[in-house]
Design an enzyme around this catalytic site. Structure first.
Site, PDB file in Angstrom:
ATOM      1  N   ASP A  88       0.682  -1.112   0.273  1.00 55.77           N
ATOM      2  CA  ASP A  88       0.094   0.052  -0.062  1.00 55.77           C
ATOM      3  C   ASP A  88       0.928   1.220  -0.090  1.00 55.77           C
ATOM      4  OD1 ASP A  88      -2.691   1.062   0.219  1.00 55.77           O
ATOM      5  OD2 ASP A  88      -1.844   2.263   1.888  1.00 55.77           O
ATOM      6  N   ASP A 495     -11.083  -0.966  40.019  1.00 53.97           N
ATOM      7  CA  ASP A 495      -9.718  -1.073  40.467  1.00 53.97           C
ATOM      8  C   ASP A 495      -9.471  -0.759  41.670  1.00 53.97           C
ATOM      9  OD1 ASP A 495      -7.047  -1.856  40.321  1.00 53.97           O
ATOM     10  OD2 ASP A 495      -6.883  -1.446  38.196  1.00 53.97           O
TER      11      ASP A 495
HETATM   12  O1  LIG Z   1       4.406   7.764  -8.463  1.00 54.12           O
HETATM   13  C1  LIG Z   1       3.562   7.069  -8.441  1.00 54.12           C
HETATM   14  N1  LIG Z   1       2.842   7.024  -7.130  1.00 54.12           N
HETATM   15  C2  LIG Z   1       2.043   5.945  -7.045  1.00 54.12           C
HETATM   16  C3  LIG Z   1       1.718   5.106  -8.144  1.00 54.12           C
HETATM   17  C4  LIG Z   1       0.308   4.014  -7.829  1.00 54.12           C
HETATM   18  O2  LIG Z   1      -0.512   4.381  -6.822  1.00 54.12           O
HETATM   19  C5  LIG Z   1      -0.993   3.371  -6.396  1.00 54.12           C
HETATM   20  C6  LIG Z   1      -1.426   3.593  -5.040  1.00 54.12           C
HETATM   21  O3  LIG Z   1      -2.344   2.881  -4.706  1.00 54.12           O
HETATM   22  P1  LIG Z   1      -2.546   1.569  -3.741  1.00 54.12           P
HETATM   23  O4  LIG Z   1      -1.219   1.461  -2.852  1.00 54.12           O
HETATM   24  O5  LIG Z   1      -3.848   1.891  -2.865  1.00 54.12           O
HETATM   25  O6  LIG Z   1      -2.507   0.517  -4.769  1.00 54.12           O
HETATM   26  P2  LIG Z   1      -3.523   0.116  -5.785  1.00 54.12           P
HETATM   27  O7  LIG Z   1      -3.204   0.680  -7.069  1.00 54.12           O
HETATM   28  O8  LIG Z   1      -5.046   0.530  -5.201  1.00 54.12           O
HETATM   29  O9  LIG Z   1      -3.492  -1.471  -5.748  1.00 54.12           O
HETATM   30  P3  LIG Z   1      -3.551  -2.503  -4.653  1.00 54.12           P
HETATM   31  O10 LIG Z   1      -4.672  -3.380  -5.619  1.00 54.12           O
HETATM   32  O11 LIG Z   1      -2.550  -3.130  -4.420  1.00 54.12           O
HETATM   33  O12 LIG Z   1      -4.281  -2.166  -3.626  1.00 54.12           O
HETATM   34  C7  LIG Z   1      -0.322   2.186  -7.032  1.00 54.12           C
HETATM   35  O13 LIG Z   1      -1.123   1.577  -7.814  1.00 54.12           O
HETATM   36  C8  LIG Z   1       1.009   2.863  -7.390  1.00 54.12           C
HETATM   37  O14 LIG Z   1       1.597   1.937  -8.356  1.00 54.12           O
HETATM   38  C9  LIG Z   1       2.369   5.181  -9.292  1.00 54.12           C
HETATM   39  O15 LIG Z   1       2.039   4.511 -10.479  1.00 54.12           O
HETATM   40  N2  LIG Z   1       3.347   6.320  -9.411  1.00 54.12           N
END
Ligand SMILES: O=c1[nH]cc([C@@H]2O[C@H](COP(=O)(O)OP(=O)(O)OP(=O)(O)O)[C@@H](O)[C@H]2O)c(=O)[nH]1
Length: 633
Positions: A88, A495
């Protein structure tokens, strides 16, 4: 995979990436990892304000994403993966946590808050190792986070909207993609670039290396891998036959080593016990020309031998308030610290170096400063500070443990030897105890409760209850947490009078204070307040059977059918060797004992509580809930 043997270690495993992010898929695929993609259904809705620091939110979300996929695959598809990876990414600017924008306006708000400023990008990662036992899913979670600092140029309105209309911001944390058009907004990046894109590859490989090749820092001679970069954490990697490809095996090997039992003969040695051969050592010719393998360096034992030094360094630095001095990015030279703590310069410098070597301080040519975790957990006035418990460990437990040998021989607690006249129970005989000793104890309990209350309060769905009585609930941390999670609950902390007299200085302040009632009394002697849920947190393990009988009979008698009793304790595994924290706590020889899950179940059943459920939280405290039998039982 010559460049990184850990990736090769995963070839034979069913690896699942619990992520829909095409960037994460690409980053991992690019280094030759083979995996299935099963996007997580976990909704990113954890309460941000309940995390002490933003990266804990990212780690917890990553963990929940991965665990959701592991559980779903296990239950619905009857296919248990070996490893599930969740991640995340969040952006923090000031106190705000930014995730993916929900619409263009939101993207605009985010990007304008980043304009001309430096911000942090955190990615939390969870590596969940899964196995199936009796058709039940068992998981072992390893998690970590990485921080990268990014500075944006000043963005004009025109540029901002042009970028937003490109559509790029919408599925990206913080509303930008550094790898594409968003790269044009960036003045500098400090740290791992791929971490910003969504996956901290370097840290991930180091974590895998730690798991699959536990560090042998002092190994006599290292095999040289020309193709392996000389990154510190990769130094012990070898694809030789002596490696185990299963980190769980390493875990149990460590566990055995930790207990000082010879590895090869022990019962828990994994079937493929090749993992216990010397890793990364090479044969040396002796004087008679015979090749000999040097014995594996007993790094774990040496670590244990030195453990007391590390604990004491932490205790003394805490007692001298070193971490308080270095809070909030303050950088000081040894002489300045020495002056402030009124200590010798040479002694202070050694203490600071020791703390730096333990990862508690950072040392640069400008001086010493706190690490993130020291700022969060060691500064005395921080919400989740462990300072109180550390002082209790230094001032009380340390003395008890110096008498361990006698304690073991006699099977009794050594309070008298350690503290002279003091009785076993700090709060039972007020004539022997100073107010300070009591407050120190309460501060220690308060700091542990701050760390554990959320796990206990959320271990079970308690929405069916209306009134709760936390027996021995001390400063009310768990009580407040319970009300926060279940606003309709009426919570009473019961307590001893001496405790209740001192609770006021521990109460939270601010707008969100939750109403909790404090009632003074002795749960052995006095009538208990009425409630439909009783809680005993960290009480039973300290009581002997007779006291447990008095207390549980009393609770059972007052409980109406359908009411319940919730215990918060560390639950031992059935072999009673894990978790070590509980096993080591037993050595203080209180009259009580630590129990396994089945023992807690039996105990509750003996006093009329059925349908006993146990939740192993994986953190400090576990939770056990039992319901008072209805008359039909
Ligand atoms: O410079 C960049 N910063 C971030 C990203 C992309 O942003 C998303 C972050 O979202 P998250 O961690 O919630 O992930 P999701 O895309 O929702 O996929 P999950 O199924 O794993 O929850 C992430 O995709 C980064 O790659 C970017 O591309 N460039």
């Amino acid at each position: 995979m010559a460049l990184n043997p850990v990736i090769g270690k995963l070839v034979s495993k069913r690896v699942v990436l619990a992520s829909a992010s095409p960037r994460r898929q690409e980053i991992l695929a690019n280094v030759g990892l083979r995996f299935e993609v099963v996007p997580s259904w976990f909704k990113e809705t954890l309460e941000k304000s309940s995390f002490a620091v933003p990266y804990e939110y990212a780690i917890e979300t990553a963990k929940q994403k991965a665990l959701e996929v592991a559980n779903r695959m296990h239950l619905k598809h009857l296919r248990t993966p070996d490893i599930v990876i969740g991640a995340d990414t969040i952006v923090t600017v000031g106190k705000q946590i930014l995730e993916k924008p929900v619409d263009k306006q939101d993207a605009y708000k985010m990007l304008s808050s980043l304009s001309g400023k430096e911000h942090s990008v955190f990615t939390g990662v969870a590596i969940v190792h899964c196995s199936s036992k009796d058709n039940r899913l068992e998981t072992e979670v390893t998690d970590f986070y990485e921080e990268t600092k990014v500075k944006f140029a000043e963005l004009s309105e025109e540029l901002l909207w042009e970028y937003i209309h490109s559509g790029e911001p919408m599925d990206k944390a913080g509303g930008y993609g550094i790898q594409a058009l968003g790269g044009m907004l960036v003045e500098y990046v400090h740290g791992d670039f791929l971490n910003v894109v969504g996956f901290p590859l370097n840290h991930f490989c180091k974590k895998l290396a730690e798991l699959y090749y536990p560090p042998l820092k002092h190994t006599i001679q290292h095999v040289k891998h020309d193709s392996i970069p000389s990154v510190e954490t990769f130094e012990n990697l070898s694809d030789g036959e002596s490696d185990s490809s299963n980190p769980m095996q390493h875990k149990s090997a460590n566990k055995l080593e930790r207990n000082g039992v010879p590895l090869s003969g022990a019962i828990h040695t994994p079937v493929n016990s090749g993992s216990i051969q010397p890793v990364c050592t090479v044969a040396v010719e002796n004087q008679s020309g015979v090749m000999e393998y040097p014995a594996k360096f007993p790094s774990k034992i040496v670590e244990l031998m030195d453990g007391f030094r590390a604990s004491k360094a932490l205790f003394v630095a805490s007692k001298l308030k070193v971490f308080d001095l270095l809070k909030d990015k303050c950088i000081l030279k040894p002489v300045d610290v020495a002056n402030k703590i009124e200590a010798s310069v040479c002694g202070t410098e050694r203490l600071l170096d020791a703390c730096a070597s333990l990862g508690l301080l950072e040392k640069t040519h400008q001086g010493y400063s706190n690490t993130d975790s020291a700022n969060t957990y060691l500064v005395s006035d921080r919400e989740y500070s462990l300072h109180g418990y550390i002082i209790h460990s230094n001032d009380r437990l340390w003395h008890l443990f110096t008498h361990l040998e006698v304690a073991v021989k006699e099977g009794t607690m050594q309070t008298h030897q350690a503290f002279g006249k003091e009785t076993e129970d700090l709060f039972q005989d007020s004539s022997y105890h100073s107010v300070e000793a009591k407050q120190r104890f309460m501060t220690a309990m308060h700091s542990i409760a701050k760390l554990t209350a959320r796990d206990v309060a959320t271990a079970f769905d308690l929405s069916q209850f209306r009134s709760v009585c936390d027996l021995g609930g001390c400063t009310g941390v768990l009580a407040h947490e319970l009300v926060q999670k279940n606003p309709n609950l009426n919570v009473t902390v019961f307590d001893l009078p001496d405790v209740i007299a001192n609770v006021s200085c521990f109460q939270p302040s601010g707008q969100h204070i939750t109403p909790v009632t404090f009632t003074a009394g002795d749960f052995f002697k006095d009538n208990l307040p009425e409630a439909d849920l009783y809680i005993l947190s960290l009480i039973l393990h300290d009581l002997n059977d007779e006291k447990i009988h008095i207390l549980l009979s009393k609770i059972s008698a007052i409980c109406k059918p359908g009411s319940a009793l919730l215990l918060a304790e560390i639950v031992l595994d059935e072999e009673k060797t894990h978790p070590p924290r509980a096993v080591l706590q037993s050595l203080s020889m209180t009259e009580g004992k630590q129990r396994s899950g089945s023992e807690y179940k039996q105990l509750l059943e003996k006093y009329g509580f059925t349908n006993v459920q146990i939740k192993i939280t994986g953190n400090v405290l576990d939770a056990i809930l039992g319901f008072k039998k209805t008359s039909a039982h």
